[in-house]
Design a protein around this motif. Structure first.
Motif, PDB file in Angstrom:
ATOM      1  N   ASN A 173      12.632   8.571 -61.970  1.00  0.00           N
ATOM      2  CA  ASN A 173      11.641   7.837 -61.181  1.00  0.00           C
ATOM      3  C   ASN A 173      10.827   8.784 -60.301  1.00  0.00           C
ATOM      4  O   ASN A 173       9.630   8.555 -60.092  1.00  0.00           O
ATOM      5  CB  ASN A 173      12.322   6.767 -60.325  1.00  0.00           C
ATOM      6  CG  ASN A 173      12.684   5.538 -61.156  1.00  0.00           C
ATOM      7  OD1 ASN A 173      12.086   5.298 -62.215  1.00  0.00           O
ATOM      8  ND2 ASN A 173      13.662   4.785 -60.706  1.00  0.00           N
ATOM      9  N   ASN A 217      11.228   0.153 -70.560  1.00  0.00           N
ATOM     10  CA  ASN A 217      10.244  -0.252 -69.538  1.00  0.00           C
ATOM     11  C   ASN A 217       8.818  -0.073 -70.045  1.00  0.00           C
ATOM     12  O   ASN A 217       8.401   1.047 -70.320  1.00  0.00           O
ATOM     13  CB  ASN A 217      10.395   0.608 -68.283  1.00  0.00           C
ATOM     14  CG  ASN A 217      11.656   0.300 -67.516  1.00  0.00           C
ATOM     15  OD1 ASN A 217      12.757   0.483 -68.041  1.00  0.00           O
ATOM     16  ND2 ASN A 217      11.512  -0.155 -66.299  1.00  0.00           N
ATOM     17  N   VAL A 268       7.434  -1.546 -60.942  1.00  0.00           N
ATOM     18  CA  VAL A 268       7.282  -0.337 -60.139  1.00  0.00           C
ATOM     19  C   VAL A 268       5.941   0.397 -60.308  1.00  0.00           C
ATOM     20  O   VAL A 268       5.343   0.806 -59.299  1.00  0.00           O
ATOM     21  CB  VAL A 268       8.497   0.601 -60.342  1.00  0.00           C
ATOM     22  CG1 VAL A 268       8.459   1.336 -61.671  1.00  0.00           C
ATOM     23  CG2 VAL A 268       8.624   1.564 -59.194  1.00  0.00           C
ATOM     24  N   ARG A 311      18.663  -0.678 -54.679  1.00  0.00           N
ATOM     25  CA  ARG A 311      18.871  -2.011 -55.273  1.00  0.00           C
ATOM     26  C   ARG A 311      20.375  -2.155 -55.559  1.00  0.00           C
ATOM     27  O   ARG A 311      20.972  -1.223 -56.113  1.00  0.00           O
ATOM     28  CB  ARG A 311      18.062  -2.049 -56.568  1.00  0.00           C
ATOM     29  CG  ARG A 311      18.359  -3.180 -57.505  1.00  0.00           C
ATOM     30  CD  ARG A 311      17.675  -2.961 -58.855  1.00  0.00           C
ATOM     31  NE  ARG A 311      16.258  -3.278 -58.833  1.00  0.00           N
ATOM     32  CZ  ARG A 311      15.422  -3.030 -59.843  1.00  0.00           C
ATOM     33  NH1 ARG A 311      15.852  -2.450 -60.950  1.00  0.00           N
ATOM     34  NH2 ARG A 311      14.158  -3.357 -59.761  1.00  0.00           N
ATOM     35  N   PRO A 364       7.946   2.487 -51.888  1.00  0.00           N
ATOM     36  CA  PRO A 364       9.380   2.394 -51.595  1.00  0.00           C
ATOM     37  C   PRO A 364      10.252   2.799 -52.786  1.00  0.00           C
ATOM     38  O   PRO A 364      10.477   2.012 -53.709  1.00  0.00           O
ATOM     39  CB  PRO A 364       9.570   0.909 -51.262  1.00  0.00           C
ATOM     40  CG  PRO A 364       8.465   0.207 -51.997  1.00  0.00           C
ATOM     41  CD  PRO A 364       7.332   1.161 -52.146  1.00  0.00           C
ATOM     42  N   HIS A 396      22.168  -0.973 -59.080  1.00  0.00           N
ATOM     43  CA  HIS A 396      21.048  -0.303 -59.769  1.00  0.00           C
ATOM     44  C   HIS A 396      21.560   0.569 -60.927  1.00  0.00           C
ATOM     45  O   HIS A 396      22.329   1.497 -60.710  1.00  0.00           O
ATOM     46  CB  HIS A 396      20.336   0.576 -58.731  1.00  0.00           C
ATOM     47  CG  HIS A 396      18.995   1.061 -59.148  1.00  0.00           C
ATOM     48  ND1 HIS A 396      18.140   1.673 -58.281  1.00  0.00           N
ATOM     49  CD2 HIS A 396      18.351   1.046 -60.344  1.00  0.00           C
ATOM     50  CE1 HIS A 396      17.033   2.004 -58.904  1.00  0.00           C
ATOM     51  NE2 HIS A 396      17.146   1.631 -60.163  1.00  0.00           N
ATOM     52  N   TYR A 409      13.720   3.458 -54.477  1.00  0.00           N
ATOM     53  CA  TYR A 409      15.098   3.009 -54.246  1.00  0.00           C
ATOM     54  C   TYR A 409      16.072   4.182 -54.358  1.00  0.00           C
ATOM     55  O   TYR A 409      16.027   4.953 -55.332  1.00  0.00           O
ATOM     56  CB  TYR A 409      15.517   1.968 -55.291  1.00  0.00           C
ATOM     57  CG  TYR A 409      14.783   0.643 -55.235  1.00  0.00           C
ATOM     58  CD1 TYR A 409      14.101   0.218 -54.095  1.00  0.00           C
ATOM     59  CD2 TYR A 409      14.796  -0.210 -56.337  1.00  0.00           C
ATOM     60  CE1 TYR A 409      13.452  -1.009 -54.058  1.00  0.00           C
ATOM     61  CE2 TYR A 409      14.154  -1.435 -56.313  1.00  0.00           C
ATOM     62  CZ  TYR A 409      13.481  -1.833 -55.170  1.00  0.00           C
ATOM     63  OH  TYR A 409      12.843  -3.045 -55.155  1.00  0.00           O
ATOM     64  N   GLU A 438      17.966  -3.126 -71.147  1.00  0.00           N
ATOM     65  CA  GLU A 438      18.863  -3.356 -70.008  1.00  0.00           C
ATOM     66  C   GLU A 438      20.145  -4.073 -70.436  1.00  0.00           C
ATOM     67  O   GLU A 438      21.136  -4.056 -69.703  1.00  0.00           O
ATOM     68  CB  GLU A 438      18.138  -4.122 -68.900  1.00  0.00           C
ATOM     69  CG  GLU A 438      16.907  -3.362 -68.451  1.00  0.00           C
ATOM     70  CD  GLU A 438      16.286  -3.816 -67.154  1.00  0.00           C
ATOM     71  OE1 GLU A 438      16.992  -4.419 -66.332  1.00  0.00           O
ATOM     72  OE2 GLU A 438      15.087  -3.551 -66.961  1.00  0.00           O
ATOM     73  N   ARG A 462      14.275   6.244 -66.563  1.00  0.00           N
ATOM     74  CA  ARG A 462      13.718   5.147 -67.359  1.00  0.00           C
ATOM     75  C   ARG A 462      12.811   5.730 -68.423  1.00  0.00           C
ATOM     76  O   ARG A 462      12.163   6.769 -68.223  1.00  0.00           O
ATOM     77  CB  ARG A 462      12.876   4.203 -66.471  1.00  0.00           C
ATOM     78  CG  ARG A 462      13.664   3.448 -65.394  1.00  0.00           C
ATOM     79  CD  ARG A 462      14.585   2.408 -66.011  1.00  0.00           C
ATOM     80  NE  ARG A 462      15.283   1.579 -65.032  1.00  0.00           N
ATOM     81  CZ  ARG A 462      16.465   1.870 -64.481  1.00  0.00           C
ATOM     82  NH1 ARG A 462      17.084   2.997 -64.781  1.00  0.00           N
ATOM     83  NH2 ARG A 462      17.037   1.022 -63.648  1.00  0.00           N
ATOM     84  N   TYR A 497      11.191  -6.210 -49.074  1.00  0.00           N
ATOM     85  CA  TYR A 497      11.076  -4.857 -48.516  1.00  0.00           C
ATOM     86  C   TYR A 497      11.086  -4.822 -46.995  1.00  0.00           C
ATOM     87  O   TYR A 497      11.340  -3.768 -46.412  1.00  0.00           O
ATOM     88  CB  TYR A 497       9.792  -4.184 -49.031  1.00  0.00           C
ATOM     89  CG  TYR A 497       9.782  -3.979 -50.528  1.00  0.00           C
ATOM     90  CD1 TYR A 497      10.387  -2.854 -51.100  1.00  0.00           C
ATOM     91  CD2 TYR A 497       9.179  -4.905 -51.375  1.00  0.00           C
ATOM     92  CE1 TYR A 497      10.382  -2.665 -52.475  1.00  0.00           C
ATOM     93  CE2 TYR A 497       9.174  -4.735 -52.751  1.00  0.00           C
ATOM     94  CZ  TYR A 497       9.769  -3.617 -53.295  1.00  0.00           C
ATOM     95  OH  TYR A 497       9.776  -3.432 -54.647  1.00  0.00           O
TER      96      TYR A 497
HETATM   97  P1  TYD Z   1      11.285  -2.082 -62.406  1.00  0.00           P
HETATM   98  O1  TYD Z   1       9.833  -1.890 -62.674  1.00  0.00           O
HETATM   99  O2  TYD Z   1      11.702  -3.171 -61.470  1.00  0.00           O
HETATM  100  O3  TYD Z   1      11.998  -2.222 -63.824  1.00  0.00           O
HETATM  101  P2  TYD Z   1      13.590  -2.264 -64.200  1.00  0.00           P
HETATM  102  O4  TYD Z   1      14.386  -2.437 -62.972  1.00  0.00           O
HETATM  103  O5  TYD Z   1      13.641  -3.463 -65.058  1.00  0.00           O
HETATM  104  O6  TYD Z   1      13.866  -0.972 -64.908  1.00  0.00           O
HETATM  105  O7  TYD Z   1      11.870  -0.724 -61.828  1.00  0.00           O
HETATM  106  C1  TYD Z   1      11.789   0.480 -62.552  1.00  0.00           C
HETATM  107  C2  TYD Z   1      12.554   1.537 -61.791  1.00  0.00           C
HETATM  108  O8  TYD Z   1      11.919   1.757 -60.511  1.00  0.00           O
HETATM  109  C3  TYD Z   1      13.990   1.137 -61.478  1.00  0.00           C
HETATM  110  O9  TYD Z   1      14.820   2.302 -61.534  1.00  0.00           O
HETATM  111  C4  TYD Z   1      13.913   0.627 -60.051  1.00  0.00           C
HETATM  112  C5  TYD Z   1      12.830   1.501 -59.430  1.00  0.00           C
HETATM  113  N1  TYD Z   1      12.066   0.848 -58.345  1.00  0.00           N
HETATM  114  C6  TYD Z   1      11.913   1.505 -57.114  1.00  0.00           C
HETATM  115  O10 TYD Z   1      12.414   2.626 -56.901  1.00  0.00           O
HETATM  116  N2  TYD Z   1      11.197   0.878 -56.128  1.00  0.00           N
HETATM  117  C7  TYD Z   1      10.638  -0.348 -56.310  1.00  0.00           C
HETATM  118  O11 TYD Z   1       9.991  -0.873 -55.367  1.00  0.00           O
HETATM  119  C8  TYD Z   1      10.772  -1.000 -57.580  1.00  0.00           C
HETATM  120  C9  TYD Z   1      10.173  -2.353 -57.829  1.00  0.00           C
HETATM  121  C10 TYD Z   1      11.510  -0.361 -58.566  1.00  0.00           C
END
Ligand code: TYD
Ligand code: NAD
Length: 344
Positions: free
Chosen positions: A250, A180, A191, A274, A206, A277, A208, A128, A215, A333
């Motif tokens: 994702n 990740n 996630v 987010r 959920p 993002h 985003y 990141e 990833r 959330y």
């Molecule tokens: P996360 O596990 O928080 O790792 P990072 O943001 O450090 O990569 O999230 C992984 C991916 O999943 C990231 O693109 C954000 C997405 N995500 C969602 O879509 N929904 C969620 O509730 C979460 C926690 C993450």
């Protein structure tokens, strides 16, 4: 290299790494040094707790006199730093602890390594720090750092401090930047465990934004072997990217979670994105491959394997899901707009 201080060893990757070290090297001793924040969990260390070569000390990496005392008492020669605040969404809600632990805490460990003349300081970092990567490109270790969240900015600061101690004081450092991770003992805020345990309870997943973010989901055991290789074969002062070298959307990850569990795609909810993002992380992994390391699992295999672990280990996640996590979940959330449900 024989007596390890594993900071943050009660967290997800740290605990997996502790088990890896004790299993792989019969003469190594391991001291876990962990503050036990909301993310630290002694259940993660159950498998090694009775091992005579293992000890645990509760403490904060920002507390220099205590870190020094523990290093001296146990005859530590190597520090591997996993201790960090690690969740991007929490860093958006409140960055303070991220700056304390990820920046100041790393500085303290570097000072201790320098002043006590330790053999190695290894910093566990993240892809990141490179920021959002456009399609077609892969980050290389000497690329400029362009972090975009308080979490990644604090991790990038830790990396830069680590490299500065090599340049200025010849402190023997190495850094790995990993993608990740997924696998046993990952906190439910991340996630894959979140989506798996929500699906097991027939609750919404959920996603985003549009879910098209990419990833490189890597099996945690592959990451542990990579840190081991860099500790033993890496060059001092160098950074090594660690990942599978492949990314998935994702939405693909979500399908694997639901299909592995045999749960309906209607559980998916597309929710407000987010802030800031990052769309894509992608790394070039040639440098660590040249040390003889290869990932054993693809992102698809890693996600499915992780999902199965949560199915088989409800004893581990159930108490977390029923505790303080519920307040956090409501805060993050509860008010989020839902745009549509279902995958197709
Ligand atoms: P996360 O596990 O928080 O790792 P990072 O943001 O450090 O990569 O999230 C992984 C991916 O999943 C990231 O693109 C954000 C997405 N995500 C969602 O879509 N929904 C969620 O509730 C979460 C926690 C993450
Ligand atoms: P985690 O959140 O599961 O665990 C972090 C651990 O650090 C917890 O046990 C916590 O109690 C401890 N800790 C926090 N602040 C501390 C302090 N001030 N002093 C001592 N201990 C403290 O994290 P994780 O997912 O296992 O990540 C470990 C490391 O790997 C982090 O440095 C993270 O940035 C990095 N990393 C994680 C991923 C990932 O996918 N999880 C990917 C790349 C890099």
């Amino acid at each position: 290299m024989q007596v390890f201080l594993i900071t943050g060893g009660a967290g997800f990757i740290g605990a997996n790494f502790v088990a890896h070290l004790l299993d792989t090297y019969p003469d190594y001793r391991v001291v876990v040094y962990d503050k036990l924040t909301y993310a630290g969990n002694l259940d993660n260390l159950r498998a090694v707790w009775e091992n005579p070569r293992f000890s645990f000390v509760q403490g904060d990496i920002c507390d220099r006199p205590h870190v020094e005392q523990v290093v001296k008492e146990h005859g530590v020669d190597t520090i591997v730093n996993f201790a960090a605040e690690t969740h991007v969404d929490r860093s958006i809600l409140n960055p303070d602890a991220f700056i304390q632990t990820n920046v100041y805490g790393t500085y303290v460990l570097l000072e201790v390594t320098k002043d006590l003349g330790l053999e190695r300081f290894h910093q566990v970092s993240t892809d990141e720090v490179y920021g959002d990567i456009p399609p077609g490109y892969r980050s290389r270790e000497d690329d400029p750092l362009r972090p975009r969240s308080p979490y990644s900015a604090a991790k990038a600061s830790g990396d830069l401090l680590t490299l500065s101690y090599f340049t200025t004081y010849q402190v023997p450092v190495t850094i790995t930047r990993a993608s990740n991770n997924v696998g046993p003992y990952q906190h439910l805020e991340k996630v894959v465990p979140l989506f798996t345990t929500n699906a097991l309870e027939d609750k919404p997943l959920p996603v985003y934004g549009d879910g098209r973010q990419m990833r490189d989901y890597m099996w945690v055991g592959d990451h542990c072997r990579a840190i081991d290789v860099v500790l033993h074969k890496g060059t001092l002062g160098e950074v090594y990217n660690v990942g599978t070298g492949q990314e998935i959307e994702n939405l693909t990850m979500v399908r694997i979670v639901l299909d592995t569990l045999g749960k309906p795609h209607s559980l998916v909810q597309f929710v407000e994105d987010r802030p800031g993002h990052d769309r894509r992380y992608a790394m070039d992994i040639q440098k660590i491959r040249a040390l003889g390391w290869e990932p054993r699992y693809t992102p698809q295999e890693a996600v499915a394997k992780a999902v199965r672990w949560y199915v088989e280990n409800e004893w581990w996640w159930r108490p977390i899901k029923e505790g303080e996590f519920q307040d956090y979940y409501r805060r993050l959330y509860g008010q989020r707009k839902v745009y549509r449900t279902g995958l197709e």
